[in-house]
Design an enzyme around this catalytic site. Structure first.
Site, mmCIF file in Angstrom:
data_model
loop_
_atom_site.group_PDB
_atom_site.id
_atom_site.type_symbol
_atom_site.label_atom_id
_atom_site.label_comp_id
_atom_site.label_asym_id
_atom_site.label_seq_id
_atom_site.Cartn_x
_atom_site.Cartn_y
_atom_site.Cartn_z
ATOM 1 N N CYS A 96 13.989 10.196 7.292
ATOM 2 C CA CYS A 96 14.031 9.894 8.729
ATOM 3 C C CYS A 96 15.465 9.803 9.252
ATOM 4 O O CYS A 96 15.675 9.720 10.451
ATOM 5 C CB CYS A 96 13.244 8.625 9.027
ATOM 6 N N LYS A 145 0.868 -1.186 0.000
ATOM 7 C CA LYS A 145 0.000 0.000 0.000
ATOM 8 C C LYS A 145 0.898 1.227 0.000
ATOM 9 O O LYS A 145 1.469 1.601 1.010
ATOM 10 C CB LYS A 145 -0.913 0.055 1.229
ATOM 11 N N GLU A 198 9.747 0.888 10.888
ATOM 12 C CA GLU A 198 10.819 1.857 10.690
ATOM 13 C C GLU A 198 10.171 3.219 10.843
ATOM 14 O O GLU A 198 9.468 3.686 9.963
ATOM 15 C CB GLU A 198 11.447 1.636 9.315
ATOM 16 N N GLU A 249 10.808 15.560 15.200
ATOM 17 C CA GLU A 249 11.453 15.297 13.920
ATOM 18 C C GLU A 249 11.051 16.440 12.983
ATOM 19 O O GLU A 249 9.855 16.641 12.728
ATOM 20 C CB GLU A 249 10.974 13.951 13.381
HETATM 21 P P1 ADP Z 1 3.610 10.573 7.035
HETATM 22 O O1 ADP Z 1 3.237 11.621 8.031
HETATM 23 O O2 ADP Z 1 5.047 10.506 6.720
HETATM 24 O O3 ADP Z 1 2.713 10.522 5.833
HETATM 25 P P2 ADP Z 1 2.216 8.283 8.040
HETATM 26 O O4 ADP Z 1 2.636 7.356 9.118
HETATM 27 O O5 ADP Z 1 0.960 9.042 8.218
HETATM 28 O O6 ADP Z 1 3.458 9.215 7.817
HETATM 29 O O7 ADP Z 1 2.116 7.520 6.644
HETATM 30 C C1 ADP Z 1 2.977 6.503 6.222
HETATM 31 C C2 ADP Z 1 2.172 5.445 5.503
HETATM 32 O O8 ADP Z 1 1.235 4.888 6.418
HETATM 33 C C3 ADP Z 1 1.334 5.969 4.335
HETATM 34 O O9 ADP Z 1 1.257 4.974 3.340
HETATM 35 C C4 ADP Z 1 -0.019 6.165 4.975
HETATM 36 O O10 ADP Z 1 -1.089 6.099 4.038
HETATM 37 C C5 ADP Z 1 -0.064 4.978 5.901
HETATM 38 N N1 ADP Z 1 -0.992 5.104 7.030
HETATM 39 C C6 ADP Z 1 -1.350 6.198 7.723
HETATM 40 N N2 ADP Z 1 -2.233 5.866 8.693
HETATM 41 C C7 ADP Z 1 -2.436 4.531 8.607
HETATM 42 C C8 ADP Z 1 -3.221 3.580 9.319
HETATM 43 N N3 ADP Z 1 -3.996 3.941 10.340
HETATM 44 N N4 ADP Z 1 -3.164 2.284 8.936
HETATM 45 C C9 ADP Z 1 -2.380 1.892 7.914
HETATM 46 N N5 ADP Z 1 -1.622 2.732 7.206
HETATM 47 C C10 ADP Z 1 -1.627 4.034 7.546
#
Ligand code: ADP
Length: 476
Positions: free
Chosen positions: A283, A173, A249, A380
């Site tokens: 990161c 995803k 990570e 961060e």
């Molecule tokens: P960033 O702030 O760097 O976008 P996130 O942790 O929000 O970091 O996003 C990293 C990945 O995790 C993206 O692919 C995002 O769509 C996905 N993501 C965010 N929230 C969820 C969740 N609750 N469950 C699964 N994937 C998620």
């Protein structure tokens, strides 16, 4: 190579709902494409297909898997310019840096094509004269990769390469900000000839729904996530019900420590590379630069000259080394951190403001007179701000560097080998760069400690994450 449908069970698929979501160019804020917005139905379908595909994929020989991975690698290299273009367009990464990421990303596929053949087990001397003990490694099963926008290619390949080499199937995803790089890679994977269901790409704007479904699924045996600490913790909580294996990570807060005896040119070059790579949006970017008192003024002067020489602009323009930030939220965060720091007494040496115009462009910024009361010391940054702290002794800087819940990357510049050893060993981080600001490579284990997560990617350890160990005890 601009694909806009999800890739499920070997077919390019629209969401049954007909929904799509927009992908924007951060340099212009204009729409690049509309992408299939998958729902529960497509996510479940991908899990089923991965489950079916696993039944045969797990029994392929390492050589067959290696050959397919190798073909995929060759195609990525052959199409590196097109992949780089798509990446620069959706992520705002300067074109050469974007192509560089594609080559780096592809190197994980090459590496794991080679490692596939080396999933060695063990023979252990038996505990009784008539016992023979053998340890084998088997693929864990259906796996899921959830990846961020800051490396739309490489964060995917280092998970997929290891998973497929080990004999697992994988559902990716990609981030909703950068799904186009992922789908372009899917097209090349299809050309390489992976069987249906072995590697799938589910695009959705509803990340939470995806997270809910894959964590609850008893078919999914492993999730590898790169992203925010907050979402990583949520996934871990949700995975408790099925005791899923996880690799996380998560965020970093990298200290970049410069001792008096460091080579000033090398240290300022290293700080520049580490701080401003991908506009500060990695990161492992230097988050807190600590400079010893004796070299502090010289460092700030030389570093600032180098920062001012950076060209900010459209990723496709000649000579641009810094592109836009990914979105407006990122601009707001960077602005908030600068305001908080200056309100508490910090000085802006250069930069500090949003560049007016079409995209999310922000001036590369250097700030001094920073201290631990400021948000910038603990959060961060994920943007182009370099806060420079000063310190007196090694003991003091070790304590300050470790004063964070994160533990991903750290950097030291020094000449004295005793300092180098003592400090690198005392730093509570998963990776330490000594006299270098660039540490990411396929051949070394990438990963963190503390709240930066666990699990290692790349290197000879990378496949461990996708394997389970089985011991067979035989009486003769
Ligand atoms: P960033 O702030 O760097 O976008 P996130 O942790 O929000 O970091 O996003 C990293 C990945 O995790 C993206 O692919 C995002 O769509 C996905 N993501 C965010 N929230 C969820 C969740 N609750 N469950 C699964 N994937 C998620």
């Amino acid at each position: 190579m601009l694909k806009t449908q999800a890739y499920i069970n070997g077919k390019w698929t629209n969401a049954e709902s007909g929904k799509q979501f927009s992908v924007l160019n951060p340099a212009t804020k204009k729409e690049i494409a509309q992408v299939s917005d998958c729902d529960e139905k497509e996510i479940q379908q991908a899990i089923e297909s991965a489950h079916n595909a696993f039944k045969t994929w797990k029994n392929t020989s390492a050589g067959e898997r290696a050959n397919l991975l190798r073909k995929w690698f060759d195609l990525m290299i052959q199409h590196k310019d097109e992949l780089g273009n798509i990446l620069a367009l959706e992520a705002g990464k300067p074109l050469q840096e974007a192509i560089g990421e594609v080559v780096y990303g592809a190197s994980f596929i090459e590496w794991f094509a080679e490692e596939a053949r080396r999933a060695y087990g063990d023979i252990i001397p038996g505990h009784q004269a008539n016992k023979r003990i053998q340890v084998i490694r088997q693929p864990i099963g259906v796996t899921v990769a959830i990846t961020p926008w800051n490396f739309p290619n490489a964060m995917i390949t280092r998970k997929v390469g290891a998973a497929l080499a080990a004999g697992c199937t994988m559902i990716v995803k990609p981030s909703e900000e950068t799904p186009l790089s992922a789908l372009a890679m899917a097209e090349l994977a299809e050309k390489a000839g992976f069987p249906s269901g072995v590697l799938q790409f589910v695009t959705t704007s509803n990340a939470k729904l995806f997270g809910e479904i894959v964590t609850a699924s008893s078919i999914v045996k492993k999730i590898s996530f790169t992203g925010s600490t907050q979402v990583g913790k949520w996934l871990m909580e949700k995975s408790a019900g099925t005791l899923k294996k996880l690799s996380l990570e998560l965020g970093g807060n990298a200290p970049f420590i410069v001792f008096d005896d460091a080579d000033l040119e090398a240290a300022t070059d290293g700080a520049l590379a580490s701080k401003f790579r991908n506009n500060g949006q990695t990161c492992v970017c230097a988050n807190r630069i600590f400079v010893q008192e004796g070299i502090y003024d010289a460092f700030v002067k030389r570093f600032t000259e180098k920062v001012k020489a950076q060209k900010v602009g459209n990723p496709f323009d000649q000579g641009v080394s810094i592109g836009p930030l990914i979105n407006y939220k990122a601009v707001q965060k960077v602005s908030r951190l600068i305001t908080d720091a200056t309100d508490k007494g910090a000085s802006v040496i250069c930069g500090g403001t949003l560049i007016q115009g079409e995209g999310h462009f922000f001036e590369p910024t250097v700030i001094t007179k920073v201290n631990a009361t400021m948000e910038i010391a603990h959060e961060e940054i994920f943007g182009p701000i370099a806060p420079i702290f000063s310190f007196k002794t090694a003991e003091e800087v070790i304590e300050k560097a470790n004063d964070t819940s994160a533990g991903l990357a750290a950097y030291i510049y020094a000449s004295n080998y005793k300092t180098i050893y003592q400090v690198s060993e005392a730093l509570e981080y998963g990776m330490v760069g000594v006299n270098t600001g660039m540490i990411s490579t396929t051949v070394a284990p990438f990963g963190g400690v503390k709240e930066s997560g666990f699990g290692r990617e790349g290197s000879k350890y990378g496949m461990d994450e996708y394997q389970v160990m089985k011991y067979i005890c035989l009486e003769v």
